[in-house]
Design an enzyme around this catalytic site. Structure first.
Site, short mmCIF file in Angstrom:
data_model
loop_
_atom_site.label_atom_id
_atom_site.label_comp_id
_atom_site.label_asym_id
_atom_site.label_seq_id
_atom_site.Cartn_x
_atom_site.Cartn_y
_atom_site.Cartn_z
CE LYS A 100 -0.10 6.32 6.58
NZ LYS A 100 -1.45 6.70 6.38
CG ASP A 160 5.68 3.96 1.86
OD1 ASP A 160 5.58 4.75 2.85
OD2 ASP A 160 4.93 3.74 1.25
CG PHE A 206 -1.59 1.12 0.81
CD1 PHE A 206 -3.18 1.04 0.43
CD2 PHE A 206 -2.09 2.51 1.16
CE1 PHE A 206 -4.18 1.61 0.17
CE2 PHE A 206 -2.11 3.43 1.02
CZ PHE A 206 -4.07 2.68 0.68
#
Ligand code: PXG
Length: 399
Positions: free
Chosen positions: A252, A223, A138
């Site tokens: 985030k 990531d 993802f």
């Protein structure tokens, strides 16, 4: 039906299926709904709220900077950006950074850097660069990112897709070695797959991938949007394996739970492929975001949130393991990135989340069977006890 929920259903695209709770206030690990009910937040906005809700130092940094200078674009310098980038480069051991806003934008930035590096440094022929990713990944929702998703729902109806990506099984370093060709620019990987279901690779996986990438002049890009900044009990999840990626993507928690702040960090020679006009963002690197992100990194250091995540994660995992419930298939995780997988034929993860909500604990399922526990990193032992006790009680009732 709650009128706010009806109003949202009427006017907001139905691209999510939220739990039926309307939140109005947050502080630390707690959230409150319209009726004043208090909940423990086990989601942290998919790991964006590692510092806890409305951290006073971050709110102060935000409001102070908002009253001074917020947005000017990168057409000009500001006094806020450079100190942030120096700090984050020094913390992560990377050479340079390119600031963006959302995670997907920073992933796109990494893909563009890798491709341009392949053409201008590695010598790959025009338009032939390939990027290897993992099944179950993802990395966001843009067209080029969903182009290499293995989740049919993320892709269906959104083609045609750009070419140049191939996917291999996650956790299989031999598959990486076999997939590399002379045109391979980069291997893009999550050190632990978050949205994929908190999937942990075998020990030493990332280290072997690093060696394979080095041997083949392929960039290793991690990531760490979800796993970074202490989430797994190390500053970066790649630190657990002693790996220094060629590129790192952060997002985030970098925004301190207040703003979207992301960036691509890389070796100097990789980042130097960008020249003025190649790539950019109106809001990326704005002084408001930079002030909040710098304060967020300082709070992470000064409140020792990375160490807390390691300690509390071990405690949380041990307490979950002791539940010994026949409903639980597997418990996975590192630090405060934890997934509990339930037996699909016994209970759905959605049901567990709904029942936890009634008991004052908010979480969210990923896929049909996994409930994630990823609270703010400042969670205390007693609060973990409350969550595990709530889970134990609801599992006992299900029986
Ligand atoms: N990489 C990873 C590892 C992520 O977990 C992204 C990139 C994309 O970040 P942005 O800021 O563009 O969302 C993520 C995001 C969702 C969803 O519904 C996204 C995430 C987790 C759960 C749900 O899009 N992670």
């Amino acid at each position: 039906m709650n009128t706010i929920i009806e109003q949202e259903a009427r006017y907001c695209a139905h691209n999510y299926h939220p739990l039926p709770v309307v939140l109005v206030k947050g502080e630390g690990v707690y959230l409150w709904d319209e009726q004043g009910n208090r909940y423990l937040d086990m989601m942290s906005a998919y790991s964006a709220v590692s510092h806890g809700h409305c951290h006073p130092r971050l709110v102060q940094a935000l409001t102070q900077q908002a009253g001074r200078l917020a947005i000017v674009s990168r057409a000009f310098h500001t006094d806020q950006l450079a100190p942030l980038l120096q700090k984050v480069c020094e913390m992560t051991g990377q050479g340079m950074a390119l600031p963006m806003n959302t995670g997907a934008e920073a992933v796109e930035t990494a893909l563009k850097a890798a491709r341009k590096w392949a053409y201008t440094v590695k010598g790959v022929a025009a338009n032939q660069a390939e990027i290897i990713v993992c099944d179950g990944n993802f990395h966001g929702r843009t067209i080029s990112i969903v182009a290499f998703s293995s989740e049919p729902q993320y892709r269906d109806g959104f083609g045609p897709f750009p070419a140049g990506f191939s996917s291999i099984p996650f956790g299989d370093s031999d598959a990486l070695a076999a997939a590399i060709t002379p045109n391979t620019a980069a291997f893009l990987v999550e050190p632990i797959q978050g949205e994929g279901g908190i999937i942990m690779p075998p020990p030493g996986y990332l280290k072997r991938c690093e060696q394979i990438c080095r041997d083949n002049n392929v960039l290793l890009i991690c990531d760490e949007i979800q796993t970074g900044l202490g989430r797994t009990g190390a500053l970066l999840a790649s630190d657990h394996d002693g790996v220094r990626p060629d590129g790192v993507i952060l997002g985030k928690a970098l925004g301190g739970g207040l703003l979207p702040v992301s960036m691509f960090l890389a070796r100097r020679d990789v980042m130097e492929v960008f020249t003025p006009g190649d790539h950019g963002s109106t809001f990326g690197g704005n002084p408001l975001a930079a002030a909040v992100a710098l304060e967020a990194l300082k709070v992470l250091d000064e409140e020792q949130l990375v160490q807390a995540s390691a300690r509390m994660g071990d405690y949380f995992l041990a307490r979950l393991a002791a539940l010994n419930s026949p409903f639980i298939k597997e418990i996975r995780g590192k630090g405060l990135l934890i997934g509990v997988e339930f037996h699909a034929d016994k209970v759905t993860a959605r049901t567990v989340c709904e029942q936890l909500m009634v008991r004052g604990v908010l979480s969210k399922e990923t896929h049909e069977t996994v409930v994630r526990f990823a609270p703010p990193l400042l969670i205390q032992q007693a609060e973990i006890d409350t969550v595990v006790d709530a889970l134990a009680a609801l599992l006992a009732e299900l029986r």
